[in-house]
Enzyme design. Structure first.
Site, PDB file in Angstrom:
ATOM      1  N   LYS A 126       0.865  -1.190   0.000  1.00 50.59           N
ATOM      2  CA  LYS A 126       0.000   0.000   0.000  1.00 50.59           C
ATOM      3  C   LYS A 126       0.895   1.232   0.000  1.00 50.59           C
ATOM      4  CE  LYS A 126      -4.318   1.319   0.072  1.00 50.59           C
ATOM      5  NZ  LYS A 126      -5.489   0.695  -0.560  1.00 50.59           N
ATOM      6  N   ASP A 166      -6.788   4.547  -4.898  1.00 52.24           N
ATOM      7  CA  ASP A 166      -7.516   4.410  -3.627  1.00 52.24           C
ATOM      8  C   ASP A 166      -8.132   5.786  -3.385  1.00 52.24           C
ATOM      9  OD1 ASP A 166      -7.955   2.562  -1.201  1.00 52.24           O
ATOM     10  OD2 ASP A 166      -7.218   4.346  -0.217  1.00 52.24           O
TER      11      ASP A 166
HETATM   12  P1  NDP Z   1     -12.872   7.891  -3.305  1.00 54.17           P
HETATM   13  O1  NDP Z   1     -11.823   8.888  -3.039  1.00 54.17           O
HETATM   14  O2  NDP Z   1     -13.370   7.670  -4.680  1.00 54.17           O
HETATM   15  O3  NDP Z   1     -14.149   8.216  -2.387  1.00 54.17           O
HETATM   16  C1  NDP Z   1     -14.065   8.296  -1.009  1.00 54.17           C
HETATM   17  C2  NDP Z   1     -15.409   8.715  -0.496  1.00 54.17           C
HETATM   18  O4  NDP Z   1     -15.420   8.630   0.920  1.00 54.17           O
HETATM   19  C3  NDP Z   1     -15.751  10.156  -0.832  1.00 54.17           C
HETATM   20  O5  NDP Z   1     -17.129  10.266  -0.993  1.00 54.17           O
HETATM   21  C4  NDP Z   1     -15.278  10.897   0.419  1.00 54.17           C
HETATM   22  O6  NDP Z   1     -15.911  12.130   0.643  1.00 54.17           O
HETATM   23  C5  NDP Z   1     -15.696   9.919   1.476  1.00 54.17           C
HETATM   24  N1  NDP Z   1     -14.890  10.130   2.679  1.00 54.17           N
HETATM   25  C6  NDP Z   1     -13.546  10.148   2.778  1.00 54.17           C
HETATM   26  N2  NDP Z   1     -13.174  10.410   4.039  1.00 54.17           N
HETATM   27  C7  NDP Z   1     -14.332  10.553   4.726  1.00 54.17           C
HETATM   28  C8  NDP Z   1     -14.613  10.806   6.076  1.00 54.17           C
HETATM   29  N3  NDP Z   1     -13.650  11.010   6.968  1.00 54.17           N
HETATM   30  N4  NDP Z   1     -15.925  10.863   6.438  1.00 54.17           N
HETATM   31  C9  NDP Z   1     -16.911  10.653   5.534  1.00 54.17           C
HETATM   32  N5  NDP Z   1     -16.698  10.412   4.246  1.00 54.17           N
HETATM   33  C10 NDP Z   1     -15.419  10.356   3.862  1.00 54.17           C
HETATM   34  O7  NDP Z   1     -12.333   6.509  -2.668  1.00 54.17           O
HETATM   35  P2  NDP Z   1     -12.790   5.027  -2.994  1.00 54.17           P
HETATM   36  O8  NDP Z   1     -14.246   4.976  -3.257  1.00 54.17           O
HETATM   37  O9  NDP Z   1     -11.838   4.481  -3.979  1.00 54.17           O
HETATM   38  O10 NDP Z   1     -12.451   4.298  -1.613  1.00 54.17           O
HETATM   39  C11 NDP Z   1     -13.397   4.237  -0.541  1.00 54.17           C
HETATM   40  C12 NDP Z   1     -12.951   3.164   0.442  1.00 54.17           C
HETATM   41  O11 NDP Z   1     -12.885   1.905  -0.238  1.00 54.17           O
HETATM   42  C13 NDP Z   1     -11.578   3.353   1.069  1.00 54.17           C
HETATM   43  O12 NDP Z   1     -11.590   2.795   2.371  1.00 54.17           O
HETATM   44  C14 NDP Z   1     -10.683   2.510   0.176  1.00 54.17           C
HETATM   45  O13 NDP Z   1      -9.489   2.113   0.832  1.00 54.17           O
HETATM   46  C15 NDP Z   1     -11.596   1.326  -0.076  1.00 54.17           C
HETATM   47  N6  NDP Z   1     -11.272   0.536  -1.250  1.00 54.17           N
HETATM   48  C16 NDP Z   1     -11.237   1.088  -2.495  1.00 54.17           C
HETATM   49  C17 NDP Z   1     -10.982   0.301  -3.591  1.00 54.17           C
HETATM   50  C18 NDP Z   1     -11.054   0.835  -4.980  1.00 54.17           C
HETATM   51  O14 NDP Z   1     -10.988   0.015  -5.908  1.00 54.17           O
HETATM   52  N7  NDP Z   1     -11.228   2.118  -5.191  1.00 54.17           N
HETATM   53  C19 NDP Z   1     -10.633  -1.128  -3.439  1.00 54.17           C
HETATM   54  C20 NDP Z   1     -10.788  -1.633  -2.093  1.00 54.17           C
HETATM   55  C21 NDP Z   1     -11.058  -0.802  -1.049  1.00 54.17           C
HETATM   56  P3  NDP Z   1     -15.064  13.502   0.583  1.00 54.17           P
HETATM   57  O15 NDP Z   1     -15.046  13.866  -0.861  1.00 54.17           O
HETATM   58  O16 NDP Z   1     -15.830  14.441   1.423  1.00 54.17           O
HETATM   59  O17 NDP Z   1     -13.692  13.211   1.140  1.00 54.17           O
END
Ligand code: NDP
Length: 444
Positions: A126, A166
């Protein structure tokens, strides 16, 4: 002292100030305790746990970059190459101000077991940076990505370490990162995944994590004589994982009533309109509150707790520790019977306990969100042979992989009389495969 307690003590002592990493290790060690009890002498002699909690390599580096006003900034970059027993290190890059060594270690450690569960040849890693992409121009994002890659390129490679996206690292960032990698190494290979379809990317990668989380939920419901069709679902987040979880769940006939970001959540009793969601988040890169301004009947709750909305299935898809014990109790009181973690470790330890004690069917992130990394591995294999597969073919394989993961975690839990405890099942099944391979390869 029990072997797992000894290891936990040494993890705490050697990695001070890393609460997220401690939490992840504690969860894994806690749930593999029965496996360890069965093989304690062998594991002790071969220092299995000592090796598995220690990264093979950990890199941190300075990332200086210049903003649009000529001002110089310095961020910190990370890459942890945790375990390559099963294949090249594989795991995303996260750009978010909360990124630090603890967060990267927790994510890298989790990734070992997640990648193991997919059954594919990928080790755990990571990386990321405390850079905040929010509000930056495309030029600034490009400048940062190039500066970041000007150091990272030394450590990655198609057969060595293959980062992906991510939080904060989507298609745009992967493009800039890959362009810099290609220029520095003169290689057009599969050293990054999540690439654009025109330049080596794979179909279904964008959708994979969200779709996969829904496929495994569907499989779990089927095993309990239920179906996803007609179920009400609360999703948190509005990024990559959330968006495609919403899309697939609704294609299968469920109704998703919420999405959120770190400012608040949206409730749409008619079911989230995915086209509007994508336009706001993927095209305009705007805040989720705009959804409620555009869709009649939808409401926005600034600073609201999305888990107060009654649902049958909760899918936390935003970030770690976003769902705490209090919220877990509210979900249970409101009749929620299933939780699928789309994000990595979104439930706190207290919340997980509430779910397990209340009989909620709880699919942990390392099993439920493994679809993303699985399709990344399929992107690697397509890059290796330079032949590209169709959407339907890859989507069908993703579905099979998720069904396979459900089977593995159910069976591993049952092997230790822990039927229905998918946290234990995921950790045990992931751990067993890695340990078997580590034992075969000697002390390396
Ligand atoms: P993105 O950056 O596309 O989206 C993240 C989302 O989560 C945004 O809507 C963001 O809102 C919100 N968010 C982030 N921090 C917070 C917080 N503290 N409180 C509330 N909302 C929050 O990321 P992903 O969708 O790619 O990833 C989401 C999760 O999934 C992570 O844990 C990641 O590690 C996991 N993951 C992702 C994979 C992938 O293929 N993308 C694979 C496996 C796991 P805001 O814009 O306000 O920050």
């Amino acid at each position: 002292m029990a072997y797992v307690d000894e290891i936990m003590e040494s993890v705490l002592a050697r990695n001070p100030g890393e609460p997220e990493f401690h939490q992840a290790v504690r969860e894994v060690l806690g749930s593999i305790a029965p496996v360890i009890a069965k093989h304690e002498a062998d594991y002790r002699e071969n220092k299995i746990l000592e090796r598995i909690v220690e990264p093979e390599r950990s890199i941190s580096f300075r990332v200086p970059w210049v903003d649009d006003h000529g001002k110089v900034h310095v961020n910190r970059g990370y890459r942890v190459q945790f375990n390559s027993t099963l294949g090249p290190y594989k795991g995303g890059l996260r750009f978010h101000p909360t990124v630090n060594r603890s967060v990267i270690n927790f994510l890298g450690f989790e990734q070992i077991f997640k990648n193991s569960l997919t059954g594919l040849s990928i080790g755990g890693g990571k990386g990321g940076s405390d850079f905040n992409p929010k509000g930056k121009s495309d030029r600034e994002i490009m400048g940062f990505c190039q500066a970041f890659m000007s150091e990272l390129f030394r450590y990655i490679g198609a057969r060595e370490d293959v980062p992906a996206g991510d939080i904060g690292v989507g298609a745009r960032e992967v493009g800039f990162l890959y362009g810099a990698y290609k220029k520095l190494t003169k290689q057009f290979d599969g050293a990054l995944t999540g690439k654009g379809l025109e330049w080596g990317g794979s179909l279904v990668r964008t959708e994979a994590t969200g779709y996969g989380a829904v496929y495994i939920t569907q499989e779990m419901l089927k095993a309990h004589g239920e179906e996803i069709k007609g179920k009400t679902i609360c999703v948190s987040g509005s990024g990559n994982v959330a968006t495609y979880a919403v899309q697939k769940a609704q294609q299968l006939g469920a109704k998703v009533v919420t999405v959120s970001d770190s400012d608040g959540y949206v409730y749409d009793e008619n079911g989230i309109n995915v086209d509007v969601l994508k336009e706001i988040k993927e095209v305009r890169r705007a805040r989720i509150k705009e959804y409620a301004q555009e869709v009649p009947g939808a409401k926005y709750y600034e600073d609201g707790n999305v888990w107060e909305v009654p649902c049958e299935i909760a899918m936390p898809c935003a970030t770690q520790n976003e769902l705490d014990e209090e919220s877990a109790k509210i979900l249970v009181a409101n009749g929620c019977k299933n939780v699928t973690e789309g994000a990595n470790m979104p439930s706190t330890e207290g919340a997980t306990e509430v779910f397990l004690e209340s009989g909620v069917r709880f699919l942990p992130g390392k099993a439920a969100n493994a679809g993303g990394v699985a399709v990344s591995a399929l992107e690697m294999s397509q890059n290796a042979v330079q032949l590209y597969r169709s959407f339907d073919d890859l989507d069908a394989q993703l579905n099979e992989i998720m069904k396979g993961i459900y089977k593995k975690i159910s069976e591993a839990a049952a092997d230790y009389d822990l039927e229905g405890n998918f946290v234990a099942g995921a950790n045990i099944a992931g751990f067993r495969r890695v340990v078997k391979a580590m034992r075969a390869m000697g002390y390396v």
